[in-house]
Design an enzyme around this catalytic site. Structure first.
Site, short mmCIF file in Angstrom:
data_model
loop_
_atom_site.label_atom_id
_atom_site.label_comp_id
_atom_site.label_asym_id
_atom_site.label_seq_id
_atom_site.Cartn_x
_atom_site.Cartn_y
_atom_site.Cartn_z
N GLU A 1 -1.87 -1.98 -3.91
CA GLU A 1 -3.18 -1.34 -3.83
C GLU A 1 -3.04 0.17 -3.92
OE1 GLU A 1 -5.57 -1.81 -0.20
OE2 GLU A 1 -6.87 -0.22 -0.99
N GLY A 2 -3.76 0.78 -4.88
CA GLY A 2 -3.76 2.24 -4.99
C GLY A 2 -4.51 2.85 -3.81
N ALA A 3 -4.77 4.13 -3.90
CA ALA A 3 -5.62 4.81 -2.91
C ALA A 3 -6.68 5.55 -3.72
CB ALA A 3 -4.80 5.78 -2.07
N GLY A 4 -7.94 5.37 -3.35
CA GLY A 4 -9.00 5.99 -4.14
C GLY A 4 -9.03 5.40 -5.55
N ASP B 1 -5.58 -0.65 5.95
CA ASP B 1 -5.25 -1.32 4.67
C ASP B 1 -3.91 -2.04 4.78
OD1 ASP B 1 -7.40 0.24 4.00
OD2 ASP B 1 -6.68 0.68 1.99
N ASN C 1 -17.67 -6.05 -7.27
CA ASN C 1 -17.80 -6.20 -5.83
C ASN C 1 -19.13 -5.62 -5.36
OD1 ASN C 1 -17.19 -6.76 -3.16
ND2 ASN C 1 -16.14 -4.81 -2.87
N ARG C 2 -19.93 -6.50 -4.80
CA ARG C 2 -21.30 -6.10 -4.43
C ARG C 2 -21.29 -5.33 -3.11
NH1 ARG C 2 -26.69 -9.30 -6.06
NH2 ARG C 2 -27.91 -7.40 -5.84
N LYS D 1 0.90 -1.16 0.00
CA LYS D 1 0.00 0.00 0.00
C LYS D 1 0.93 1.21 0.00
CE LYS D 1 -3.96 2.25 0.64
NZ LYS D 1 -5.21 2.14 -0.10
N1 ATP Z 1 -18.50 -7.33 -0.75
C1 ATP Z 1 -18.57 -6.63 0.37
N2 ATP Z 1 -19.50 -6.93 1.30
C2 ATP Z 1 -19.58 -6.23 2.46
N3 ATP Z 1 -18.78 -5.21 2.79
C3 ATP Z 1 -17.82 -4.86 1.90
C4 ATP Z 1 -17.67 -5.54 0.64
N4 ATP Z 1 -16.63 -4.97 -0.02
C5 ATP Z 1 -16.16 -4.00 0.77
N5 ATP Z 1 -16.87 -3.92 1.92
C6 ATP Z 1 -16.64 -2.99 3.03
O1 ATP Z 1 -16.60 -1.67 2.49
C7 ATP Z 1 -15.58 -0.92 3.13
C8 ATP Z 1 -14.61 -0.40 2.08
O2 ATP Z 1 -13.89 -1.51 1.55
P1 ATP Z 1 -12.32 -1.41 1.30
O3 ATP Z 1 -11.67 -0.87 2.54
O4 ATP Z 1 -11.84 -2.71 0.80
O5 ATP Z 1 -12.33 -0.27 0.17
P2 ATP Z 1 -11.08 0.39 -0.59
O6 ATP Z 1 -11.48 0.50 -2.00
O7 ATP Z 1 -9.90 -0.41 -0.26
O8 ATP Z 1 -10.99 1.85 0.04
P3 ATP Z 1 -9.69 2.86 0.11
O9 ATP Z 1 -9.78 3.75 -1.08
O10 ATP Z 1 -9.93 3.58 1.40
O11 ATP Z 1 -8.46 2.03 0.14
C9 ATP Z 1 -14.94 -1.82 4.17
O12 ATP Z 1 -15.54 -1.61 5.43
C10 ATP Z 1 -15.25 -3.21 3.66
O13 ATP Z 1 -15.28 -4.17 4.70
C1 DNN Z 2 -9.15 8.46 2.63
C2 DNN Z 2 -9.54 7.41 1.62
N1 DNN Z 2 -9.98 6.22 2.33
C3 DNN Z 2 -8.40 7.08 0.67
N2 DNN Z 2 -7.27 6.59 1.44
C4 DNN Z 2 -7.98 8.26 -0.18
C5 DNN Z 2 -9.06 8.64 -1.15
C6 DNN Z 2 -8.67 9.84 -1.98
C7 DNN Z 2 -9.77 10.30 -2.90
C8 DNN Z 2 -9.44 11.59 -3.56
C9 DNN Z 2 -10.50 12.00 -4.55
O1 DNN Z 2 -10.67 11.33 -5.57
O2 DNN Z 2 -11.20 12.96 -4.28
MG MG Z 3 -8.17 0.15 0.75
#
Ligand code: ATP
Ligand code: DNN
Ligand code: MG
Length: 226
Positions: free
Chosen positions: A117-120, A56, A177-178, A39
Site C-alpha cells: 500500500e502506497g501513502a497518499g 494501516d 470505493n464509495r 506499508k
Molecule cells: N466504503 C467505505 N465506507 C465507509 N467508510 C470508508 C469506506 N472506505 C474508506 N472508508 C473510511 O475512510 C477512511 C479512510 O480510508 P483508508 O484509511 O482506507 O484510506 P487510505 O487511502 O488508506 O488513506 P492513507 O493515504 O492515509 O493511507 C477510513 O476511516 C475508512 O474506514
Molecule cells: C497522512 C496521510 N494519511 C498519508 N499517510 C500521507 C499523505 C501524503 C499526501 C501528500 C500530498 O499529496 O500532499
Molecule cells: Mg491507508
C-alpha cells in the site's frame, strides 16, 4: 492473477487504499494463497497507553495470513500525519527505495502475494528526488488504483492512470470505493470512469457503516486482474 504482488495506490489520501488492500489480502487468502501486506512508509500514528500505533500497518497485518516481521512490513514510520518526505526530513531521515525493495523481496520469499500500500496518491514524494511512482517501478509491481468516489474523482483517476502509464507500469485494475454516500451522479461518474479508464473494474465497494474486510472481499473480482 499470477502476479507476485500488487502496488495499491489511490486518487488521494483517505480514499480507502487500506480498506481495499485488506480486502484483497482476504480475497487472495480465500484462494488458499499465502498473503502478506506491506506499508513501506506510514505517516501518522495513534497513541494508546503511551504506545504509538500505525493503523494501516495494524490493519494490513491483521488481514494477512503470513505473520511477517514488523520491520519488513513497515520499514519507515513517522509520527505526524503529513507528507512522508517532510516527516522524514524533520527527523533527518532519508527514505531509501533500496531499503524498501529489499524488505519487499524478503516478504515475497515468505508469501505468494504481497499487497503493497502506497501513502497518499501516486506522485507523493518520498525523498528529494523520488516519489511513489519510482517506488512502484522499483518494485516492478502491477498497480491497482483505488478511486475514492466523490466529486473531483474523475479528474484524479484519469491523471493517476496517466501517471501509472507514464511510469511504464500496468494498471492491473481499479476499484470504485464509495466514500461519499451522498455523492450526486454516482452512476454517471462510474460510467464515465468505466469508459475512460483502460483497465478492468475489480469491484464497487459500497459505503459501509461497519467495516468487514472479509465480507468486503466478495465485492472484488480477482479473476479480472491482469
Ligand atoms: N466504503 C467505505 N465506507 C465507509 N467508510 C470508508 C469506506 N472506505 C474508506 N472508508 C473510511 O475512510 C477512511 C479512510 O480510508 P483508508 O484509511 O482506507 O484510506 P487510505 O487511502 O488508506 O488513506 P492513507 O493515504 O492515509 O493511507 C477510513 O476511516 C475508512 O474506514
Ligand atoms: C497522512 C496521510 N494519511 C498519508 N499517510 C500521507 C499523505 C501524503 C499526501 C501528500 C500530498 O499529496 O500532499
Ligand atoms: Mg491507508
Amino acid at each position: 492473477m499470477t502476479a507476485r504482488g500488487y502496488f495499491v495506490t489511490g486518487t488521494d489520501t483517505g480514499v480507502g487504499k487500506t480498506l481495499v488492500s485488506a480486502a484483497l489480502l482476504h480475497a487472495f487468502a480465500a484462494r488458499s494463497l499465502r498473503t502478506v501486506g506491506m506499508k513501506p512508509v506510514a505517516a501518522g500514528c495513534e497513541w494508546r497507553d503511551g504506545v504509538a500505533y500505525w493503523d494501516d500497518v495494524e490493519q494490513l497485518r491483521a488481514a494477512a495470513n503470513v505473520d511477517a516481521a514488523q520491520a519488513l512490513v513497515n520499514p519507515y514510520r513517522f509520527e505526524p500525519a503529513i507528507a512522508p518526505h517532510i516527516a522524514a526530513a524533520q527527523i533527518a531521515v532519508t527514505i531509501r527505495l533500496d531499503v524498501i525493495a529489499r524488505a519487499c523481496d524478503a516478504l515475497q520469499a515468505q508469501a505468494d502475494v504481497v499487497i503493497v500500500e502506497g501513502a497518499g496518491g501516486f506522485r507523493v514524494p518520498l525523498n528529494e528526488h523520488q516519489d511513489m511512482a519510482d517506488l512502484a517501478r522499483r518494485l516492478s509491481l502491477p498497480v491497482i488504483l483505488v478511486v475514492g468516489m466523490r466529486l473531483g474523482c474523475i479528474n484524479h483517476a484519469l491523471l493517476s492512470a496517466e501517471a501509472i502509464h507514464h511510469a511504464g507500469l500496468p494498471l492491473a485494475g481499479w476499484v470504485a470505493n464509495r466514500i461519499d454516500p451522498a455523492m450526486a451522479q454516482f452512476d454517471a461518474s462510474l460510467a464515465t470512469l468505466l469508459q475512460r479508464l483502460n483497465a478492468p473494474l475489480l469491484g464497487v465497494v459500497p459505503w459501509l457503516a461497519r467495516m468487514d474486510f472479509s465480507a468486503l472481499s466478495t465485492h472484488l473480482l480477482l479473476e479480472k486482474l491482469l
